[in-house]
Design a protein around this motif. Structure first.
Motif, mmCIF file in Angstrom:
data_model
loop_
_atom_site.group_PDB
_atom_site.id
_atom_site.type_symbol
_atom_site.label_atom_id
_atom_site.label_comp_id
_atom_site.label_asym_id
_atom_site.label_seq_id
_atom_site.Cartn_x
_atom_site.Cartn_y
_atom_site.Cartn_z
ATOM 1 N N ASN A 1 0.801 -1.215 -0.082
ATOM 2 C CA ASN A 1 0.013 0.040 -0.098
ATOM 3 C C ASN A 1 0.773 1.095 -0.096
ATOM 4 O OD1 ASN A 1 -1.912 2.083 0.730
ATOM 5 N ND2 ASN A 1 -3.085 0.739 1.789
ATOM 6 N N PRO A 2 1.008 1.965 -1.140
ATOM 7 C CA PRO A 2 2.144 3.081 -1.332
ATOM 8 C C PRO A 2 1.436 4.113 -0.504
ATOM 9 C CG PRO A 2 1.048 2.776 -3.284
ATOM 10 C CD PRO A 2 0.762 1.539 -2.313
ATOM 11 N N GLN A 3 0.317 4.395 -0.366
ATOM 12 C CA GLN A 3 -0.231 5.610 0.256
ATOM 13 C C GLN A 3 0.294 5.222 1.833
ATOM 14 O OE1 GLN A 3 -1.861 8.143 -0.628
ATOM 15 N NE2 GLN A 3 -1.534 8.829 1.352
ATOM 16 N N ASN A 4 -0.010 4.127 2.501
ATOM 17 C CA ASN A 4 0.254 3.833 3.908
ATOM 18 C C ASN A 4 1.861 4.131 3.885
ATOM 19 O OD1 ASN A 4 -2.299 2.993 4.238
ATOM 20 N ND2 ASN A 4 -1.814 0.805 4.718
ATOM 21 N N ALA A 5 2.664 3.619 3.077
ATOM 22 C CA ALA A 5 4.132 3.771 3.201
ATOM 23 C C ALA A 5 4.575 5.269 3.223
ATOM 24 C CB ALA A 5 4.754 3.233 1.866
ATOM 25 N N ARG A 6 3.778 6.033 2.247
ATOM 26 C CA ARG A 6 4.053 7.530 2.364
ATOM 27 C C ARG A 6 3.801 7.981 3.628
ATOM 28 N NH1 ARG A 6 1.244 9.108 -2.497
ATOM 29 N NH2 ARG A 6 2.238 7.331 -3.224
ATOM 30 N N THR A 7 2.301 7.638 4.260
ATOM 31 C CA THR A 7 2.220 8.251 5.324
ATOM 32 C C THR A 7 3.182 7.907 6.553
ATOM 33 O OG1 THR A 7 -0.150 7.750 4.762
ATOM 34 C CG2 THR A 7 0.025 8.396 6.834
ATOM 35 N N LEU A 8 3.573 6.769 6.496
ATOM 36 C CA LEU A 8 4.284 6.201 7.570
ATOM 37 C C LEU A 8 5.503 6.844 7.578
ATOM 38 C CD1 LEU A 8 4.810 2.519 8.390
ATOM 39 C CD2 LEU A 8 6.633 3.978 8.418
ATOM 40 N N VAL A 9 5.895 6.988 6.400
ATOM 41 C CA VAL A 9 7.650 7.661 6.601
ATOM 42 C C VAL A 9 7.231 9.108 6.559
ATOM 43 C CG1 VAL A 9 9.379 8.254 4.908
ATOM 44 C CG2 VAL A 9 8.507 6.090 4.908
ATOM 45 N N ALA A 10 6.459 9.788 6.201
ATOM 46 C CA ALA A 10 6.155 11.347 6.515
ATOM 47 C C ALA A 10 5.770 11.538 7.870
ATOM 48 C CB ALA A 10 5.189 11.839 5.334
ATOM 49 N N ASP A 11 5.067 10.885 8.326
ATOM 50 C CA ASP A 11 4.545 10.966 9.991
ATOM 51 C C ASP A 11 5.364 10.865 10.964
ATOM 52 O OD1 ASP A 11 2.378 12.019 11.229
ATOM 53 O OD2 ASP A 11 1.957 9.856 11.731
ATOM 54 N N SER A 12 6.653 9.816 10.446
ATOM 55 C CA SER A 12 7.518 9.470 11.671
ATOM 56 C C SER A 12 8.615 10.601 11.667
ATOM 57 C CB SER A 12 8.120 8.044 11.176
ATOM 58 O OG SER A 12 8.645 8.128 10.035
ATOM 59 N N TYR A 13 8.663 11.456 10.887
ATOM 60 C CA TYR A 13 9.665 12.620 11.063
ATOM 61 C C TYR A 13 8.855 14.087 11.103
ATOM 62 C CZ TYR A 13 10.113 13.451 6.153
ATOM 63 O OH TYR A 13 10.055 13.741 4.891
ATOM 64 N N SER A 14 7.844 13.963 10.374
ATOM 65 C CA SER A 14 7.027 15.353 10.545
ATOM 66 C C SER A 14 5.810 15.265 11.086
ATOM 67 C CB SER A 14 7.011 15.789 9.071
ATOM 68 O OG SER A 14 6.004 14.891 8.370
#
Lengths: 458, 328
Positions: A56-69
């Motif tokens: 799920n690329p959307q999930n991946a993007r959320t995860l990465v973005a949210d973990s540092y911002s």
């Protein structure tokens, strides 16, 4: 010495040798091939080719973005026209009514337009009816939400770019400066910032946004308690709960390991040939150890959770039961290797049986006992995290809770960092204690000798 | 994972604790210290006083006992306090739960015996799930062992490809080892959805760290002579490792990997429980059905138990053969 059979002619011997070489070569070739074949089988059995679809690329993007911002939401309720600002859109991160960060100009009595400056020329204006978004290099988008007609949007001339998603009831614009969504009920702007939001103080604390130097002076002038209290009771990051959870995890590991050692030591005597003359008892104790070890810690956790409910005690007991079997096995093997001479020596001075055990046996197995206990303490810190995630206790529980929300990835990242640090600290601590308590163990130096049943389960 | 090597090292030299004898044999200990002191007093020319020495010795023992007693008291206090805190923070208390420990196993057992005829059927139903769990463990062990091998070679002095990067690879191993499998598995389940792959990756990463550490200890004991010989004839780094190091360390590697495989079966069962497929997943489903389906849970318990015991036995035999050779 093997005698050489001279009756076999050299040519035959050479043939033999060549056959042997061929076989060795085939074996050394077959081994990697078998591994490869197995991995290919697993590749298809686990449906790895289908993984790309499931990812799920959307999930991946959320995860990465949210973990540092983090993002700050500026929301207008289209019915009442009220504008609220909240970090991560959560109530505990909300600015008090009528307050906003400096990049948001709230509507005043003279003008009813809220201006949100996303910088670099990106500006969103919440008017009384219309929402406007200035995008440099593209133009201005106007959207008018209404109960009856949905969201009516006007775009600059030309085709819609793919970062704008417009339908009858929803308009979503994603730019690098921030996101805007407009629906019938509300208009919402998200602006992203790097870092973890409100890590030290929440917005309702007077110390929010105060610099470190000023904070130090405040602390020196007698506000240290209040500052610590505000940090400790931070609603967003719950430092107090996290500290408790880590303590609980360590407690589970400590109670489980030490309790298992205390139970296993006396039982181990009953499982050895040299201390337990009765074969039946010896056999029964050994089978008990095997059984307890064989029943997986997962099963023990499940069974004990039924009896004790979720919490750290259940985790500690699960570790205790599982490790009793392992320790029993280790200790009884160590006891069987005990040197009889020392016991005889102690006995020759007229020592009673209890003294014989205390001074003849225990000193011999103390190094093994201590080093194993400390090793398991370290490895059980990890197990306690896992068991905590299943039974509900400690940092494992916080981690699963944070993952289940599927949006607090910064907390997940925080917990993961804490877990890694905790395990590494325990690793270091157990190594340090081992080197202090056990003489003769100096790190990893020296060749390993071939002795005893050395490979044990953790 | 506890490191067996240390245990081996310790067990190979059991220490004689003289103090223990000294406590029982105060007379003899006194005598030895008397002779020692008399040697010293020859220099200072003072008469040895047996009573003084005895008092000194008694004080020494007293202090040792005091420290030992204090340590024990602290330990007991920590255990008791820790237990009470854990008991307080638990949903059910120890005294209540203690009597109920066997309720659930009892229910499961009684229901399983009632429906004993269906047990073979259930075992057959869940066999594929068991195979999946075993596959997760095996694949993760293989991948982890391969990664651990490479990392351990890169982190061993004398063998490393880039000696200046040894500390970096050591830290990588430490971090891989410190991450509990469940952390990676849960995050990957969010990304990839449930299934065996997240569990496999999670276990493989932890395995790489744990095995890498053990492997690098084995590597340190490998003789460098074959490596030097190979490099003198112009062998590349990979050739030096494969031809010079692997034959020396192979049996130890395999034996550690087998041990890890046992551990990984348990780990993959646990990860199944949080949604990563395999027998753990089936167990959670069977348990959430509650009463009436306990026979399924019993079948899964049985399968898991038998598998773990069987694999333990087999790999124990195999490891013994690897360590001591086939003849013993």
């Amino acid at each position: 010495m093997t005698t050489f059979d001279t009756s076999v002619p050299p040519t035959l011997r050479k043939l033999d040798m060549e056959r042997l070489f061929l076989r060795k070569r085939l074996v050394s070739l077959a081994f990697p091939l078998i591994i490869l074949a197995y991995l290919v089988y697993v590749f298809f059995a686990f449906d790895v080719p289908g993984l790309a679809e499931r990812l799920n690329p959307q999930n991946a993007r959320t995860l990465v973005a949210d973990s540092y911002s983090y993002k700050t939401h500026v929301t207008r309720d289209n019915r009442s026209g009220e504008v609220s600002v909240a970090i991560e859109g959560e109530r505990k991160g909300a600015y008090p009514q009528g307050e906003a960060p400096e990049w948001v100009q709230l509507a005043t009595a003279s003008s009813d337009v809220t201006i949100i400056d996303l910088e670099d020329g990106y500006v969103v204006r919440f008017g009384s009816e219309t929402v406007e978004f200035d995008i440099p290099g593209y133009g201005t988008i106007r959207a008018t939400p209404s109960r009856s007609a949905g969201v009516q949007a006007e775009f600059p001339a030309g085709d819609l770019p793919d970062w704008i998603n417009a339908s009858k009831n929803r308009l979503a614009i994603t730019t690098e400066a921030g996101r805007l969504t407009v629906t019938r009920n509300r208009a919402e702007v998200f602006r992203y910032f790097a870092g973890w939001e409100l890590f030290f103080f929440t917005l309702d604390s007077p110390y929010h946004g105060v610099g470190l130097g000023k904070l130090m002076t405040l602390a020196a002038t007698g506000e240290a308690g209040a500052i610590f209290h505000d940090f400790w009771t931070n609603k967003m990051w719950r430092h107090q709960d996290v500290a408790w959870a880590i303590f609980e995890t360590l407690l589970m590991a400590f109670l489980g390991t030490m309790g298992a050692g205390m139970i296993a030591l006396p039982l181990a005597f009953a499982a050895t040939r040299n201390f337990m003359p009765l074969r039946t008892i010896r056999f029964a104790t050994r089978r008990l150890f095997d059984f307890v070890r064989g029943v997986d810690s997962l099963i023990w956790t499940v069974v004990l959770a039924r009896a004790f409910g979720p919490g750290p005690l259940t985790g500690a007991l699960a570790i205790l039961v599982t490790d009793t079997g392992t320790f029993g096995k280790i200790f009884s093997e160590a006891l069987e290797n005990v040197d009889q001479k020392q016991i005889e020596g102690v006995a020759s001075t007229g020592a009673k049986p209890a003294q014989r055990y205390r001074f003849g046996v225990i000193p011999q197995i103390t190094p093994i006992l201590l080093s194993q206990l400390l090793y398991f303490l370290e490895s059980n810190t990890r197990s306690a995290t896992i068991i905590g995630a299943i039974t509900g206790g400690g940092i494992g529980l916080l981690l699963t809770q944070a993952i289940i929300t599927q949006k607090d990835w910064e907390e997940v990242a925080y917990y993961i960092v804490l877990i890694i640090l905790m395990v590494m600290l325990m690793d270091w601590l157990s190594g340090w204690l081992r080197s202090r308590l056990i003489k003769g163990e100096q790190g990893r130096k020296g060749r390993k000798t071939k002795s005893g049943k050395a490979l044990l389960l953790p | 994972m506890p490191d067996p090597a240390i245990f081996r090292q310790i067990s190979s030299k059991p220490q004689v604790h003289l103090t223990a004898f000294a406590q029982i044999l105060p007379v003899r200990a006194d005598m030895s210290s008397t002779t020692q002191v008399s040697l010293m007093t020859d220099v200072s020319a003072e008469a040895p006083n047996v009573a003084d020495i005895r008092a000194d010795y008694a004080a020494l023992i007293q202090r040792k006992r005091l420290y030992g007693g204090a340590l024990l008291a602290v330990f007991v206090a920590m255990m008791v306090a820790g237990f009470r805190v854990a008991d307080d923070r638990n949903a059910g208390s120890f005294s209540d739960g203690f009597t109920r420990i066997f309720d659930y196993p009892g229910e499961v057992l009684s229901e399983a015996t009632e429906k004993a005829a269906q047990l073979p059927g259930h075992v057959m139903t869940f066999f594929p799930a068991l195979v999946e769990t075993l596959n997760i463990a095996a694949a993760a062990t293989l991948l982890g062992a391969i990664a651990g091998t490479v990392l351990s070679l890169l982190a061993t002095r004398g063998l490393a490809r880039w000696p200046s990067l040894i500390p970096l690879f050591r830290r990588v191993l430490d971090i891989c080892r410190a991450i509990p499998e469940i952390v990676i598995a849960l995050v990957l389940i969010f990304l990839l959805g449930g299934g065996p792959v997240p569990a496999m990756i999670a276990i493989a990463i932890h395995t790489a760290g744990a095995l890498g550490k053990l492997f690098s200890e084995v590597n340190e004991n490998a003789s460098l002579k074959p490596v030097e010989g190979l490099s003198s004839v112009g062998a590349s780094w990979a050739q030096r490792m494969v031809l010079g190091v692997f034959p020396q360390v192979g049996p130890n590697y395999v034996s550690y990997a087998l041990l890890r495989f046992e551990i990984n079966i348990r780990a993959s069962a646990i990860l199944g429980f949080v949604g990563a497929g395999g027998i753990g997943y089936e167990l959670r489903n069977a348990m959430s059905w509650g009463q009436g389906r306990y026979d399924e849970a019993a079948a899964i318990f049985l399968l898991l138990f038998l598998t773990i015991v069987l694999v333990d036995q087999l790999s124990g035999k195999l490891r013994d053969r690897l360590t001591y050779g086939a003849q013993s």
